[in-house]
Design a protein around this motif. Structure first.
Motif, PDB file in Angstrom:
ATOM      1  N   CYS A 108      -3.980 -79.724 -92.249  1.00 16.74           N
ATOM      2  CA  CYS A 108      -4.916 -78.618 -92.061  1.00 16.74           C
ATOM      3  C   CYS A 108      -4.882 -77.742 -93.312  1.00 16.74           C
ATOM      4  O   CYS A 108      -3.815 -77.292 -93.731  1.00 16.74           O
ATOM      5  CB  CYS A 108      -4.526 -77.801 -90.828  1.00 16.74           C
ATOM      6  SG  CYS A 108      -5.516 -76.316 -90.647  1.00 16.74           S
ATOM      7  N   CYS A 148      -3.663 -73.947 -91.978  1.00 15.11           N
ATOM      8  CA  CYS A 148      -2.306 -73.579 -91.543  1.00 15.11           C
ATOM      9  C   CYS A 148      -1.252 -74.579 -92.014  1.00 15.11           C
ATOM     10  O   CYS A 148      -0.067 -74.372 -91.794  1.00 15.11           O
ATOM     11  CB  CYS A 148      -2.246 -73.427 -90.032  1.00 15.11           C
ATOM     12  SG  CYS A 148      -2.333 -74.996 -89.145  1.00 15.11           S
ATOM     13  N   PHE A 150      -0.739 -77.629 -90.913  1.00 17.09           N
ATOM     14  CA  PHE A 150      -0.333 -78.577 -89.872  1.00 17.09           C
ATOM     15  C   PHE A 150      -0.557 -80.011 -90.344  1.00 17.09           C
ATOM     16  O   PHE A 150      -1.631 -80.352 -90.828  1.00 17.09           O
ATOM     17  CB  PHE A 150      -1.154 -78.291 -88.598  1.00 17.09           C
ATOM     18  CG  PHE A 150      -0.865 -79.226 -87.453  1.00 17.09           C
ATOM     19  CD1 PHE A 150       0.210 -79.003 -86.608  1.00 17.09           C
ATOM     20  CD2 PHE A 150      -1.673 -80.334 -87.228  1.00 17.09           C
ATOM     21  CE1 PHE A 150       0.474 -79.871 -85.561  1.00 17.09           C
ATOM     22  CE2 PHE A 150      -1.412 -81.205 -86.178  1.00 17.09           C
ATOM     23  CZ  PHE A 150      -0.340 -80.972 -85.345  1.00 17.09           C
ATOM     24  N   CYS A 163      -8.140 -78.187 -85.446  1.00 18.23           N
ATOM     25  CA  CYS A 163      -6.700 -78.217 -85.711  1.00 18.23           C
ATOM     26  C   CYS A 163      -5.938 -77.918 -84.418  1.00 18.23           C
ATOM     27  O   CYS A 163      -6.171 -76.886 -83.793  1.00 18.23           O
ATOM     28  CB  CYS A 163      -6.343 -77.186 -86.785  1.00 18.23           C
ATOM     29  SG  CYS A 163      -4.566 -77.026 -87.016  1.00 18.23           S
ATOM     30  N   CYS A 186      -3.799 -74.304 -85.363  1.00 19.64           N
ATOM     31  CA  CYS A 186      -4.433 -72.994 -85.558  1.00 19.64           C
ATOM     32  C   CYS A 186      -5.833 -72.927 -84.946  1.00 19.64           C
ATOM     33  O   CYS A 186      -6.484 -71.881 -84.989  1.00 19.64           O
ATOM     34  CB  CYS A 186      -4.477 -72.625 -87.042  1.00 19.64           C
ATOM     35  SG  CYS A 186      -5.680 -73.567 -87.999  1.00 19.64           S
ATOM     36  N   THR A 209     -10.942 -78.236 -90.585  1.00 24.22           N
ATOM     37  CA  THR A 209      -9.981 -77.898 -91.639  1.00 24.22           C
ATOM     38  C   THR A 209      -8.968 -79.024 -91.848  1.00 24.22           C
ATOM     39  O   THR A 209      -8.198 -78.986 -92.799  1.00 24.22           O
ATOM     40  CB  THR A 209      -9.211 -76.609 -91.309  1.00 24.22           C
ATOM     41  OG1 THR A 209      -8.687 -76.725 -89.994  1.00 24.22           O
ATOM     42  CG2 THR A 209     -10.115 -75.392 -91.389  1.00 24.22           C
TER      43      THR A 209
END
Ligand SMILES: [Zn+2]
Length: 390
Positions: A358, A361, A363, A372, A375, A380
């Protein structure tokens, strides 16, 4: 760590309560009480630093009791309870605050928003929904209440309501939420597709394109609908348009696109397209696809030559694995044993790797998600480019 966090949370409260203490002391309280309050305050702070949160809360509760009018102290305490997972206490505190007579409208709204967050944390989504809806109806702090409502509808996968409220948010703040709304329409299209309602799915996709004309997800779904209807020529058009919309999604788009090329026997078009994106895209997926194509059409030798020349320009563990697989048949004896070990090693190297990340964030994920999981942002999550990834 927790102590530091809580400390950061309470320092503004320290100023507020300190100021209030000083002010009220001058006005109506005795000096003895002031020193008692400030010593209380530092005792509370000390407990926090020693991670004795229960004692700290006890002290701060007492402070809040003295300063009945300092709403901020109560809000900070409520926040502290919620963050610690003591949602019941946070709810009681915020409910008490909301029902207090003489509370200003602005403070009441803040307390209601906090209470709504308590409900969400406690999983009482229906209560949170009612509360945020009331706030929106009152027009108070509506953007923030709307955002919470949209989060609830996404969680409940109620995409129609999510769209309705995202549009209200757009109208209220003037911010562009078209990308998010297009994703909601894609969710509806995906649901319809899964129920075999292709006509409905196409209508939702039309709406998604109306929000975001270059929605890569909407192009991919269009391609999938055509492919499922056996119309591979049109599926190819849609998938190629998806690549043009966002070339980063090549690893996601290539497998169904290659399937449609094969089904409609358009392998020359496939080669042209793959050659073209090879120039513009630096991941390994098109290289692997072309290697397979050459393998089937021109034989092992051409495929291996192509792959080795490409691997010099873009080193890749997945490319190496393809090379080992392609060469395996040609070697025997001890060399073959070594190749087997090498293949096993490269496979292990890839096993634990996150292929996507991501951009918001950080991830890491093995599979692609449009939203995601961490977040909750849309679009993203992107393929990671690196030797061991794409
Ligand atoms: Zn994220």
């Amino acid at each position: 760590m927790i102590a530091l966090y809580v400390l950061a949370l309470l320092i503004p409260v320290a100023f507020v309560s300190g100021w209030w203490t000083a002010r009220s002391a001058g006005a109506k309280r005795s000096g003895a009480q002031v020193s008692e309050l400030s010593s209380d305050y530092f005792r509370g702070l000390n407990y926090l630093l020693n991670e004795e949160q229960d004692k700290a809360i006890e002290v701060f509760l007492r402070l809040a009791e003295y300063n009945r009018d300092t709403v901020e102290t109560h809000l900070a305490l409520g926040n502290l309870f919620r963050r610690r997972g003591e949602v019941d206490r946070a709810i009681r505190l915020h409910q008490h605050l909301v029902s207090r007579p003489g509370l200003s409208d602005a403070m009441k709204t803040v307390a209601l928003l906090e209470l709504g967050e308590d409900y969400m944390r406690a999983g009482l989504l229906d209560r949170a929904e009612t509360l945020f809806s009331d706030l929106v109806a009152m027009d108070a702090h509506a953007p923030s209440a709307l955002r919470h409502l949209i989060a609830i509808y996404q969680h409940e996968r109620d995409w129609h309501k999510a769209i309705e409220h995202a549009r209200r948010l757009e109208a209220m703040t003037g911010e562009d939420e078209a990308g998010m709304i297009a994703q909601f329409y894609c969710e509806l299209a995906e649901q319809a597709r899964q129920h075999g309602a292709h006509q409905d799915a196409r209508e939702y996709l039309r709406q998604a394109f109306a929000c975001q004309p270059d929605s890569v997800r909407a192009f991919m779904l269009t391609g999938r609908l055509y492919a499922e209807d056996g119309e591979h020529g049109q599926a190819i058009d849609a998938y190629e348009a998806a690549v043009e919309a966002d070339i980063a999604f090549v690893p996601e788009i290539l497998p169904p696109l290659l399937n449609s090329y094969a089904r409609s026997q358009q392998m020359e078009r496939a080669e042209r397209f793959l050659r073209d994106i090879l120039e513009r895209y630096h991941g390994i997926s098109p290289v692997l696809a072309l290697t397979r194509l050459y393998q089937q059409r021109d034989g092992e030798r051409t495929a291996i030559d192509f792959l080795t020349s490409q691997l010099r320009q873009r080193p890749s563990v997945r490319g190496l694995m393809a090379l080992i697989d392609a060469t395996m048949d040609k070697v025997e004896g001890e060399a073959r044993e070594n190749f087997l070990i090498l293949r096993d090693l490269t496979r292990k190297l890839l096993e634990g790797q996150a292929m996507y990340r991501c951009s918001r964030c950080g991830f890491g994920a093995k599979a692609h998600h449009w939203q995601c999981p961490s977040c909750k942002s849309w679009s993203t999550i992107r393929p990671i480019h690196g030797v061991a990834n794409e």
